[in-house]
Design an enzyme around this catalytic site. Structure first.
Site, short mmCIF file in Angstrom:
data_model
loop_
_atom_site.label_atom_id
_atom_site.label_comp_id
_atom_site.label_asym_id
_atom_site.label_seq_id
_atom_site.Cartn_x
_atom_site.Cartn_y
_atom_site.Cartn_z
N CYS A 194 0.79 -1.24 0.00
CA CYS A 194 0.00 0.00 0.00
C CYS A 194 0.82 1.29 0.00
CB CYS A 194 -0.99 0.02 1.16
SG CYS A 194 -1.38 -1.55 1.88
N ARG B 224 5.60 -11.83 5.53
CA ARG B 224 5.02 -11.62 6.86
C ARG B 224 5.44 -12.74 7.78
NH1 ARG B 224 -1.14 -10.11 4.98
NH2 ARG B 224 -0.53 -8.37 3.66
N GLN C 248 0.69 -11.17 -3.56
CA GLN C 248 -0.70 -10.73 -3.54
C GLN C 248 -1.08 -10.18 -4.90
OE1 GLN C 248 -0.59 -7.67 -0.48
NE2 GLN C 248 -2.24 -8.71 0.55
N ASP D 54 -2.58 -7.54 -5.68
CA ASP D 54 -2.97 -6.38 -4.89
C ASP D 54 -3.41 -5.23 -5.79
OD1 ASP D 54 -3.34 -5.08 -2.54
OD2 ASP D 54 -1.22 -4.80 -2.06
N HIS E 238 -5.02 -0.94 -5.41
CA HIS E 238 -5.54 0.16 -4.60
C HIS E 238 -6.27 1.12 -5.50
CE1 HIS E 238 -2.29 -1.47 -2.06
NE2 HIS E 238 -3.19 -1.28 -1.13
N LYS F 226 -15.14 -3.29 5.65
CA LYS F 226 -14.69 -4.12 4.53
C LYS F 226 -15.70 -5.20 4.16
CE LYS F 226 -12.31 -7.50 7.41
NZ LYS F 226 -11.31 -8.53 7.46
N HIS G 255 -8.41 -0.85 -0.56
CA HIS G 255 -7.44 -1.93 -0.76
C HIS G 255 -8.25 -3.10 -1.26
CE1 HIS G 255 -4.57 -0.19 2.31
NE2 HIS G 255 -5.71 0.33 2.73
#
Ligand SMILES: [Zn+2]
Ligand SMILES: [Zn+2]
Length: 590
Positions: free
Chosen positions: A287, A316, A334, A336, A338, A418, A464
């Protein structure tokens, strides 16, 4: 009719009773009901082997058939200490109770003060236990055919490594024999589909001790599979107005301080790396990088929504005990993205995101989903009004797509509400997959702005979103869903060409060349093996199509087609075969 949890917990007492009978001198820990069954922890005079389980089970059945009553007694602490004078673990629980440290211990099993200074104990036959209940009234209420002891494991007393290691015996229990059988059957089916085994058999990925736990190595075929998935996503997202970005794997600690990760997410991050007097962190998320790209220019309302997507590899920390194949790893990629937008664009954008997300998941062959809307937790960033608006936009998106969902009250992340999508696989198991999170926090922390129509400086909202979640995990789920037999469009190897003898190799090679010019992923199997052996190996590797070519096929310029699910489907012209597979691939048939 008793609740199944009550039956399961009562069975834990029966298990302990049987163990007391079979292994005198055993010291008893605790025995709660758990999902699908129960367990009990013992300090035994000798180590148990799996061969002991049927003996214990037999004893339990004998006891159950005696219709023994569960009798409750309320005793003083002093009496309780007398009753359990040879049971050090029970004594410890009694003493913990006195010091007020342990009102309820591990959920269901607890030593509860019923009145000031008294405890409840339950006696079943010759076995007496400290417990608050509830239990069945008598063993008559337990179906002796609907339980099964499954495994023996080590477990530290009260979960602490400083305490002695006890022996935990696990059992499954249901109301009926049929339910138990169904469960066991499903479990065997799940074992056969274990993606860790499939991953090896299909040569997709591997782990290596010297590389490190939770760090998968993608082998050539696995890399092809990833590539196909990434390509598909790339196309889908570009068509929806996303811009692709690429960001580094590490970032200065100052970035993570601004983003709040250093403060709130540190336990999931790896230790800093020193570079030229400065500290860097391996990214647990993408992010802040996307935010920086947004902030590289002055943005106007006309530019919004801005959508950035990345296949971002993040790292992680996970405890070694929870690592599991591709499902729980320490490094993963990911899908991912945004989205940065004006508050008034939220509803429409979320609707579009959800619609596209479900379309993509369906393309991969998943048909059933559970959707969850998580609302404002007690600790939150942003304003109440902002939360309300955002939550309403999420509801609007769900409702306008006529989607059923459940509300998880207070389950939102501190920075915004979310929606999560969990997919159900072919065995009915639920897997967390997509997430759509609204964020008021990062735009504030990174001072993000756009010029509104009115000319005022306004703050964008950030979404996200990850559709597959982690590519690793998603591939793990995909493999288990299909038991390794991936749809043709996803198969790393789509067609094998098998010449019957050496004299057919040239013809087989020409077939192979024609298929590859049509972008099919093929292998020419010209090893010195029998046809049946090659076919067998293709079946194990779940190859969708095998083309066997011998004299007849060569003479008539045809191929004999073996389909993965149907076996031999006869001989056909190569053009006809090509047309068939192209259609299957183009429609992404699952
Ligand atoms: Zn109990
Ligand atoms: Zn993010």
């Amino acid at each position: 009719m008793q609740k199944i949890e009550t039956i399961r917990h009562s069975l834990a007492h029966i298990l302990a009773y049987a163990v007391q009978e079979l292994y005198p001198g055993t010291k008893f820990g605790i025995g709660p009901a758990i999902e699908n069954g129960f367990y009990y922890d013992f300090d035994l005079p000798r180590a148990l082997t799996p061969e002991d389980l049927p003996k214990i089970e037999k004893k339990m059945r004998e006891l159950i058939k005696q219709n023994i009553k569960f009798e409750k007694k309320v005793v003083s602490k002093e009496e309780a200490k007398k009753i359990f004078k040879n049971q050090l673990y029970k004594l410890e629980l009694i003493n913990l109770q006195r010091s007020g440290l342990c009102q309820t211990y591990r959920g269901r099993v607890s030593v509860k003060l019923t009145e000031v200074g008294s405890l409840s104990v339950y006696q079943v036959g010759e076995f007496i236990d400290l417990c608050k209940g509830p239990h069945v009234k008598s063993t008559k209420e337990i179906n002796p055919e609907a339980f099964k002891l499954t495994k023996i494991a080590g477990a530290y007393w009260r979960g602490s490594e400083r305490n002695p290691m006890l022996t935990r015996i696990y059992g499954l229990a249901f109301k009926t024999k049929k339910e138990l059988e169904n469960y066991l059957q499903k479990e065997t089916e799940a074992e056969k589909r274990d993606h860790r085994i499939l991953g090896q058999e299909l040569e997709l990925f591997m782990f290596d001790e010297e590389v490190g736990a939770g760090l998968p190595l993608w082998m050539p075929k696995g890399a092809i599979l990833r590539h196909i998935i990434e390509n598909y996503l790339h196309q889908e997202l570009i068509s929806q107005g996303y811009k692709w970005v690429v960001t580094p794997h590490i970032g200065n600690i100052l970035l993570w301080k601004t983003s709040g990760h250093w403060e709130h997410y540190q336990e999931n991050m790896y230790s800093p790396i020193a570079i030229d007097e400065e500290q860097y962190l391996i990214k647990p998320m993408n992010c802040p990088f996307h935010v920086k790209i947004y902030n590289s220019k002055i943005r106007s309302y006309k530019d919004l929504p801005i959508r950035y997507a990345e296949m971002g590899t993040v790292y992680r920390y996970e405890k070694s005990g929870v690592l599991h194949g591709l499902i729980r790893v320490r490094g993963f990629t990911q899908d991912d993205a945004h989205v940065f937008l004006a508050p008034e664009q939220l509803g429409i954008e979320l609707k579009q995101l959800l619609k596209q997300g479900l379309k993509i998941l369906k393309t991969f062959g998943f048909k059933n989903f559970n959707l969850y809307l998580s609302t404002q937790p007690q600790k939150y960033a942003g304003t109440l009004k902002g939360w309300e608006k955002a939550t309403n936009s999420l509801k609007y998106a769900l409702k306008s797509l006529k989607l059923n969902y459940q509300i998880d009250p207070g389950g939102g992340v501190f920075y915004g509400p979310k929606i999560d999508i969990k997919i159900k696989d072919s065995l009915g198991r639920e897997w967390q997959c997509s997430t759509f999170q609204i964020d008021f926090n990062l735009p504030e922390r990174f001072k993000m702005f756009y010029t509104a129509k009115s000319g005022r400086k306004s703050q964008p909202i950030m979404i996200h979103r990850a559709l597959l979640g982690s590519l690793e995990r998603f591939i793990g789920v995909l493999l288990e869903h299909y038991a390794g037999a991936l749809p043709l469009w996803l198969s790393p190897e789509q067609v094998w060409i098998i010449p019957v003898g050496t004299r057919h190799e040239k013809y087989a090679d020409s077939i192979n060349k024609q298929l590859t010019t049509h972008n099919l992923r093929t292998e020419l199997k010209d090893e010195n093996e029998t046809v049946s052996k090659k076919v067998r190996s293709g079946e194990i590797q779940k190859i969708p199509y095998m083309l066997v070519v011998g004299d007849k096929e060569m003479k008539t310029k045809q191929v004999r087609v073996r389909e993965r699910t149907r076996g031999d489907i006869g001989i056909m012209k190569l053009d006809k075969f090509l047309e068939k597979v192209k259609m299957e691939i183009d429609s992404k048939k699952s």
